[in-house]
Design a protein around this motif. Structure first.
Motif, short mmCIF file in Angstrom:
data_model
loop_
_atom_site.label_atom_id
_atom_site.label_comp_id
_atom_site.label_asym_id
_atom_site.label_seq_id
_atom_site.Cartn_x
_atom_site.Cartn_y
_atom_site.Cartn_z
N LEU A 1 16.83 35.31 18.26
CA LEU A 1 18.17 35.62 18.74
C LEU A 1 18.34 35.24 20.21
N ALA A 2 17.33 35.51 21.03
CA ALA A 2 17.41 35.14 22.44
C ALA A 2 17.55 33.63 22.60
N ALA A 3 16.77 32.86 21.85
CA ALA A 3 16.88 31.40 21.92
C ALA A 3 18.24 30.93 21.43
N SER A 4 18.78 31.58 20.40
CA SER A 4 20.11 31.20 19.89
C SER A 4 21.18 31.46 20.93
N ILE A 5 21.07 32.57 21.66
CA ILE A 5 22.06 32.87 22.70
C ILE A 5 21.99 31.84 23.82
N ILE A 6 20.78 31.47 24.23
CA ILE A 6 20.64 30.44 25.26
C ILE A 6 21.22 29.12 24.78
N LEU A 7 20.97 28.76 23.54
CA LEU A 7 21.56 27.54 22.99
C LEU A 7 23.08 27.63 22.97
N ALA A 8 23.60 28.80 22.59
CA ALA A 8 25.06 28.97 22.57
C ALA A 8 25.65 28.81 23.96
N ILE A 9 24.98 29.37 24.97
CA ILE A 9 25.46 29.22 26.35
C ILE A 9 25.42 27.75 26.77
N MET A 10 24.45 27.01 26.28
CA MET A 10 24.33 25.60 26.63
C MET A 10 25.43 24.75 26.01
N ILE A 11 25.70 24.94 24.73
CA ILE A 11 26.67 24.08 24.05
C ILE A 11 28.10 24.56 24.24
N LEU A 12 28.28 25.80 24.69
CA LEU A 12 29.63 26.34 24.85
C LEU A 12 30.48 25.53 25.84
N PRO A 13 30.00 25.23 27.07
CA PRO A 13 30.85 24.45 27.98
C PRO A 13 31.19 23.07 27.44
N PHE A 14 30.25 22.42 26.77
CA PHE A 14 30.50 21.10 26.21
C PHE A 14 31.60 21.17 25.15
N MET A 15 31.50 22.14 24.26
CA MET A 15 32.50 22.28 23.21
C MET A 15 33.85 22.70 23.80
N ALA A 16 33.84 23.61 24.78
CA ALA A 16 35.09 24.05 25.38
C ALA A 16 35.79 22.90 26.10
N ALA A 17 35.03 22.09 26.84
CA ALA A 17 35.63 20.96 27.55
C ALA A 17 36.21 19.94 26.56
N THR A 18 35.50 19.69 25.47
CA THR A 18 35.99 18.73 24.48
C THR A 18 37.24 19.26 23.79
N LEU A 19 37.22 20.53 23.38
CA LEU A 19 38.39 21.11 22.73
C LEU A 19 39.58 21.16 23.69
N ARG A 20 39.32 21.41 24.95
CA ARG A 20 40.41 21.42 25.94
C ARG A 20 41.07 20.06 26.03
N GLU A 21 40.27 19.01 26.08
CA GLU A 21 40.84 17.67 26.14
C GLU A 21 41.63 17.34 24.87
N LEU A 22 41.15 17.83 23.73
CA LEU A 22 41.88 17.60 22.49
C LEU A 22 43.21 18.33 22.48
N LEU A 23 43.22 19.57 22.96
CA LEU A 23 44.47 20.34 23.00
C LEU A 23 45.49 19.72 23.94
N MET A 24 45.00 19.09 25.00
CA MET A 24 45.92 18.46 25.94
C MET A 24 46.57 17.20 25.37
N THR A 25 46.03 16.68 24.25
CA THR A 25 46.65 15.52 23.61
C THR A 25 47.82 15.90 22.71
N VAL A 26 48.00 17.21 22.44
CA VAL A 26 49.12 17.64 21.61
C VAL A 26 50.41 17.46 22.41
N PRO A 27 51.39 16.72 21.92
CA PRO A 27 52.64 16.53 22.67
C PRO A 27 53.35 17.86 22.94
N PRO A 28 53.87 18.05 24.14
CA PRO A 28 54.58 19.31 24.43
C PRO A 28 55.75 19.55 23.48
N GLN A 29 56.37 18.47 22.99
CA GLN A 29 57.51 18.64 22.10
C GLN A 29 57.13 19.34 20.81
N VAL A 30 55.86 19.15 20.39
CA VAL A 30 55.42 19.80 19.15
C VAL A 30 55.39 21.31 19.32
#
Length: 317
Positions: free
Chosen positions: A175-204
């Motif tokens: 569990l401790a190793a899984s939490i460390i892995l989650a902390i590691m991949i979380l910023p990468f996934m958050a940054a990627t999802l953020r860029e994807l959300l910014m591609t949604v047109p405001p009109q939508v």
């Protein structure tokens, strides 16, 4: 002697078009080199690990005995540890990463959006060994004192919770190793999802709000379906990084080749096993470690193939 038509064609054809065949050849050479390199890696892993496969057979995948003294090697423990820690890390990181991305795009004040977004991107670039050292010297003592010991004390005797929380409360384990892995991949996934959300047109979004939709309905019925293909790719890339992570896991997983019997039990992953033992391995042990590398290669390939299958199904729907 050139004709009038040929002279006119030369005058109307841009000079850069003459370089198109060269550019196409370079692109083809780059793609071919990548495929050849990938095939070379696969073949070299297969050749290097074949002595282990030939000697232990299918038992190499089903036994947990890892004894360099007797030259008996079973990969079941590292394989199971890799799958469990990566799955737990993805389960822990995905909701938080999605929440961070939606907050930055939908709710965050304009003055804080850029600083927080930059901080998330900087966290994604921190080397894994830094996370491992932080996990060993800072997170592990905290986790042992405030998480493991209270949960082990509160678990009813003979219950399922006691079986899940048994072990030595030293701050290291699955569990401790899984939490460390989650902390590691979380910023990468958050940054990627953020860029994807910014591609949604405001009109939508504005159209959905204009029809009376709530924020939850906009997110679940408009925004997520719009970016679902890219989101699946981001999740699979995060899972791929968790599968192959080495140093951070090596510091805190406990490095035991047995099957993990609880969330607090020590374990190992394929990458941590290779990192710990390859430098001083005997020829037979080297073959077993290379065979582990081939297994990790195939697991990663299966994850990417699953991502492609999901994306294909999303396209058809």
């Amino acid at each position: 002697m050139t004709t009038v038509a040929e002279s006119a064609a030369r005058r109307t054809t841009p000079r850069g078009h003459a370089l198109d065949p060269i550019f196409e050849g370079l692109c083809f050479a780059a793609a071919t080199t990548m495929l050849v390199s990938l095939g070379g890696v696969l073949v070299s892993l297969l050749i290097g690990g074949w002595p282990a496969f030939a000697h232990f057979g299918f038992g190499f995948f089903t036994t947990v005995t890892w004894d360099p003294v007797r030259e008996v090697y079973g990969a079941a423990g590292p394989i199971v540890g890799t799958l469990i820690t990566s799955a737990l890390a993805l389960i822990l990181a995905l909701p938080v990463a999605g929440a961070v991305a939606f907050f930055l795009v939908e709710l965050c004040p304009a003055a804080l959006r850029r600083p927080i977004g930059t901080a998330v991107e900087l966290l994604a670039g921190i080397p894994s060994i830094v996370y491992g050292m932080w996990g060993l010297f800072v997170f592990a003592p905290f986790f042992s004192q405030f998480v493991e010991m209270p949960l082990m004390s509160a678990a009813p005797p003979g219950s399922f919770l006691e079986a899940m929380f048994q072990g030595v409360p030293n701050g290291s384990g699955i569990l401790a190793a899984s939490i460390i892995l989650a902390i590691m991949i979380l910023p990468f996934m958050a940054a990627t999802l953020r860029e994807l959300l910014m591609t949604v047109p405001p009109q939508v979004r504005e159209s959905a709000y204009g029809l009376g939709a709530t924020m939850q309905e906009v997110v679940t019925k408009v925004t997520l379906p719009y970016i679902r293909r890219g989101a699946i790719g981001a999740v699979m890339l995060g899972l791929g990084r968790a599968l192959g992570e080495t140093m951070a896991v090596t510091f805190i997983i406990g490095n035991s080749h047995d099957f993990p019997t609880s969330l607090f039990a020590s374990g190992s992953t394929i990458a941590s096993t290779i990192a710990n033992e390859f430098a001083e391995a005997s020829p037979s042990q080297s073959a077993a470690l290379i065979a582990l590398g081939l297994v990790l290669f195939l697991i990663t390939f299966a994850v990417l193939a699953l991502a492609r299958l999901l994306l294909r199904n999303q396209t058809r729907s």
